[in-house]
Design a protein around this motif. Structure first.
Motif, PDB file in Angstrom:
ATOM      1  N   THR A  71       3.807 -46.738  72.062  1.00 35.75           N
ATOM      2  CA  THR A  71       3.763 -45.384  72.603  1.00 35.75           C
ATOM      3  C   THR A  71       5.138 -44.821  72.927  1.00 35.75           C
ATOM      4  OG1 THR A  71       3.547 -46.293  74.839  1.00 35.75           O
ATOM      5  CG2 THR A  71       1.501 -45.789  73.651  1.00 35.75           C
ATOM      6  N   GLN A  72       6.201 -45.558  72.620  1.00 41.92           N
ATOM      7  CA  GLN A  72       7.543 -45.169  73.058  1.00 41.92           C
ATOM      8  C   GLN A  72       8.469 -44.935  71.860  1.00 41.92           C
ATOM      9  OE1 GLN A  72       9.472 -43.515  75.076  1.00 41.92           O
ATOM     10  NE2 GLN A  72       8.635 -44.768  76.758  1.00 41.92           N
ATOM     11  N   VAL A  73       9.478 -44.088  72.062  1.00 37.72           N
ATOM     12  CA  VAL A  73      10.524 -43.882  71.066  1.00 37.72           C
ATOM     13  C   VAL A  73      11.639 -44.893  71.315  1.00 37.72           C
ATOM     14  CG1 VAL A  73      12.292 -42.305  70.205  1.00 37.72           C
ATOM     15  CG2 VAL A  73      10.010 -41.437  70.753  1.00 37.72           C
ATOM     16  N   SER A  81      19.888 -49.408  76.573  1.00 40.50           N
ATOM     17  CA  SER A  81      18.940 -48.549  77.274  1.00 40.50           C
ATOM     18  C   SER A  81      17.617 -49.264  77.519  1.00 40.50           C
ATOM     19  CB  SER A  81      18.703 -47.263  76.489  1.00 40.50           C
ATOM     20  OG  SER A  81      18.150 -47.541  75.212  1.00 40.50           O
ATOM     21  N   SER A  82      16.907 -48.810  78.546  1.00 40.79           N
ATOM     22  CA  SER A  82      15.638 -49.408  78.957  1.00 40.79           C
ATOM     23  C   SER A  82      14.515 -48.399  78.831  1.00 40.79           C
ATOM     24  CB  SER A  82      15.710 -49.869  80.422  1.00 40.79           C
ATOM     25  OG  SER A  82      16.767 -50.767  80.650  1.00 40.79           O
ATOM     26  N   SER A  83      13.313 -48.896  78.619  1.00 37.37           N
ATOM     27  CA  SER A  83      12.122 -48.050  78.615  1.00 37.37           C
ATOM     28  C   SER A  83      10.899 -48.908  78.854  1.00 37.37           C
ATOM     29  CB  SER A  83      11.995 -47.288  77.294  1.00 37.37           C
ATOM     30  OG  SER A  83      11.923 -48.186  76.206  1.00 37.37           O
ATOM     31  N   SER A  84       9.784 -48.253  79.094  1.00 36.51           N
ATOM     32  CA  SER A  84       8.494 -48.924  79.185  1.00 36.51           C
ATOM     33  C   SER A  84       7.662 -48.498  77.987  1.00 36.51           C
ATOM     34  CB  SER A  84       7.771 -48.548  80.478  1.00 36.51           C
ATOM     35  OG  SER A  84       8.521 -48.919  81.611  1.00 36.51           O
ATOM     36  N   LEU A  85       6.797 -49.383  77.519  1.00 32.71           N
ATOM     37  CA  LEU A  85       5.973 -49.043  76.364  1.00 32.71           C
ATOM     38  C   LEU A  85       4.597 -49.675  76.498  1.00 32.71           C
ATOM     39  CD1 LEU A  85       5.699 -51.687  74.257  1.00 32.71           C
ATOM     40  CD2 LEU A  85       8.093 -51.135  73.868  1.00 32.71           C
ATOM     41  N   ALA A  86       3.681 -49.127  75.728  1.00 31.58           N
ATOM     42  CA  ALA A  86       2.329 -49.675  75.650  1.00 31.58           C
ATOM     43  C   ALA A  86       1.919 -49.760  74.188  1.00 31.58           C
ATOM     44  CB  ALA A  86       1.346 -48.792  76.418  1.00 31.58           C
ATOM     45  N   LEU A  97       1.304 -53.971  77.665  1.00 32.46           N
ATOM     46  CA  LEU A  97       2.376 -53.251  78.350  1.00 32.46           C
ATOM     47  C   LEU A  97       3.631 -54.117  78.313  1.00 32.46           C
ATOM     48  CD1 LEU A  97       0.625 -51.880  81.588  1.00 32.46           C
ATOM     49  CD2 LEU A  97       1.286 -50.574  79.567  1.00 32.46           C
ATOM     50  N   ALA A  98       4.789 -53.482  78.184  1.00 32.48           N
ATOM     51  CA  ALA A  98       6.037 -54.241  78.159  1.00 32.48           C
ATOM     52  C   ALA A  98       7.178 -53.385  78.671  1.00 32.48           C
ATOM     53  CB  ALA A  98       6.347 -54.721  76.735  1.00 32.48           C
ATOM     54  N   SER A  99       8.207 -54.061  79.187  1.00 29.46           N
ATOM     55  CA  SER A  99       9.476 -53.439  79.540  1.00 29.46           C
ATOM     56  C   SER A  99      10.457 -53.779  78.432  1.00 29.46           C
ATOM     57  CB  SER A  99       9.981 -53.972  80.885  1.00 29.46           C
ATOM     58  OG  SER A  99       9.036 -53.724  81.908  1.00 29.46           O
ATOM     59  N   ALA A 100      11.073 -52.754  77.833  1.00 31.69           N
ATOM     60  CA  ALA A 100      11.901 -52.954  76.644  1.00 31.69           C
ATOM     61  C   ALA A 100      13.355 -52.623  76.923  1.00 31.69           C
ATOM     62  CB  ALA A 100      11.388 -52.087  75.494  1.00 31.69           C
ATOM     63  N   VAL A 101      14.247 -53.448  76.373  1.00 34.33           N
ATOM     64  CA  VAL A 101      15.688 -53.207  76.428  1.00 34.33           C
ATOM     65  C   VAL A 101      16.227 -53.273  75.002  1.00 34.33           C
ATOM     66  CG1 VAL A 101      17.918 -53.948  77.349  1.00 34.33           C
ATOM     67  CG2 VAL A 101      15.847 -54.268  78.715  1.00 34.33           C
TER      68      VAL A 101
END
Length: 380
Positions: A71-73, A81-86, A97-101
């Motif tokens: 669900t994330q770009v 950079s960091s983001s959250s995704l599903a 669900l995951a935390s991405a770097v």
């Protein structure tokens, strides 16, 4: 006892108490949970998140491939950079669900909740096709949680350089995101520092360096942040947990489940909603995940379930619960606490009064355009 397949706790000093459920491998506290929580709030301690799992995705297509799957770009974002995704089901339900770097131009590091990596990896293997990617279980890495990077919190400890540091400007709405309710009153956020495990056990850890999972959970609940092993079930859609705030990019398209995301966002309402509960602390009994939530007292209508609970140093006993959308936002609720059975008595329940702090509320779609009626004559 800790899971033998999990890394040993960094410090099992006198007074350390191991957790249960998904957190059974790490201490829930080290003998002084509220003092530990204060140290965590003051940026003077970290939390051992050794139960969290890490997956590296590496290859020329890693970032573009994960952009189409999740669900994330992730394509084109800066290194570091960091983001959250599903990852959603075809029906738009939350599966992962995951935390991405972003490690470098060709690699991502995903941090997942306890026991969640295998399921995600299996799905990614199925979806790899001709993509130039490699999936690597990073069991050589360990995650520390804090409110700042671990090296800043404990400069005297001599921590090694991190492999990655994940953070996000919670509760700020991420690019492409939409908030489904008000911000928490006093958010503190979270920072995950990913380090090479082999260097950590030999460091001069002391009890004051560490706070237990009870502290981490208390701050997470007060921050209104959902967790995969607690708030997500087989029916969860992202809107119910306010995941559109940071985890779902609503305008990128091209991912499984996007039709449900768009339909509920633009036309409908989620069937359930996440809420934070302030619990009556006079009974001195802790709530726990799985407790029933009822409207109108213990004999009232069952409207939801407690998903997380903790004792906050300032707010007292608090919990997260997923309840039916129709429950009025200002309604008083009752929460079940099950008292374990013993040899001379059966299992019993105590009911705690609870007031709501809304997290997810109904979305105002504005006035809908008029539609033509069948058989109507134009201009009349």
């Amino acid at each position: 006892m800790p899971d033998p397949s999990s890394p040993l706790p960094l410090l099992l000093s006198t007074g350390a108490v191991l957790g249960d459920g998904p957190d059974a491998a790490v201490p829930v506290h080290y003998g002084a949970p509220l003092r530990e929580q204060r140290r965590l709030l003051d940026h003077r301690s970290v939390v051992d998140l050794g139960q969290f799992e890490v997956l590296e995705i590496r290859g020329a297509d890693a970032r573009s491939w994960m952009t189409t799957i999740s669900t994330q770009v992730l394509a084109g974002t800066p290194v570091g950079s960091s983001s959250s995704l599903a990852v959603l089901s075809p029906q738009g339900r939350v599966e992962h669900l995951a935390s991405a770097v972003v490690l470098d131009e060709d690699a991502l590091l995903l941090v997942l909740d306890a026991g969640r990596r295998a399921g995600l990896r299996t799905y990614l293997e199925m979806m790899r096709f001709a993509a130039r990617v490699e999936l690597i279980d990073r069991d050589d890495l360990r995650v520390l949680g804090a409110l700042a990077p671990a090296a800043e919190v404990l400069p005297e400890l001599g921590l090694p350089d991190p492999v990655a540091v994940w953070s996000e400007a919670w509760p700020q709405v991420a690019p492409g995101g939409v908030a489904y309710g008000p911000d928490p009153e006093d958010p503190v956020g979270a920072v995950l520092t990913v380090l090479e495990s082999e260097f950590l056990p030999g460091l001069p850890w002391r009890a004051e360096h560490l706070a237990g999972m009870s502290s981490w959970e208390a701050l997470r609940i007060a921050d209104h942040r959902a967790r995969a092993t607690r708030e997500v079930d087989e029916r969860t859609i992202p809107h119910e947990l306010d995941l559109l705030r940071t985890t779902v990019h609503t305008t990128k398209g091209c991912y499984r489940g996007q039709e449900t995301v768009a339909k509920v966002l633009n036309l409908g309402q989620p069937p359930r909603r996440l809420v934070m509960l302030h619990l009556d602390g006079s009974r001195d009994v802790p709530a726990a995940p799985g407790g029933e939530v009822r409207l109108g007292g213990s004999d009232g209508k069952l409207v939801g379930t407690v998903t997380s609970a903790a004792l906050h140093a300032d707010l007292g006993p608090i919990a997260l619960a997923v309840v039916r959308r129709a429950v009025p936002l200002d309604a008083a609720l009752s929460v079940q606490v099950v008292i374990g059975a013993s040899d001379d008595q059966d299992e019993a329940s105590i009911w705690l009064d609870a007031s709501q702090e809304p997290i997810v509320v109904q979305r105002d779609h504005g006035e809908r355009p008029a539609t033509a009626k069948l058989g109507a004559t134009p201009g009349r």
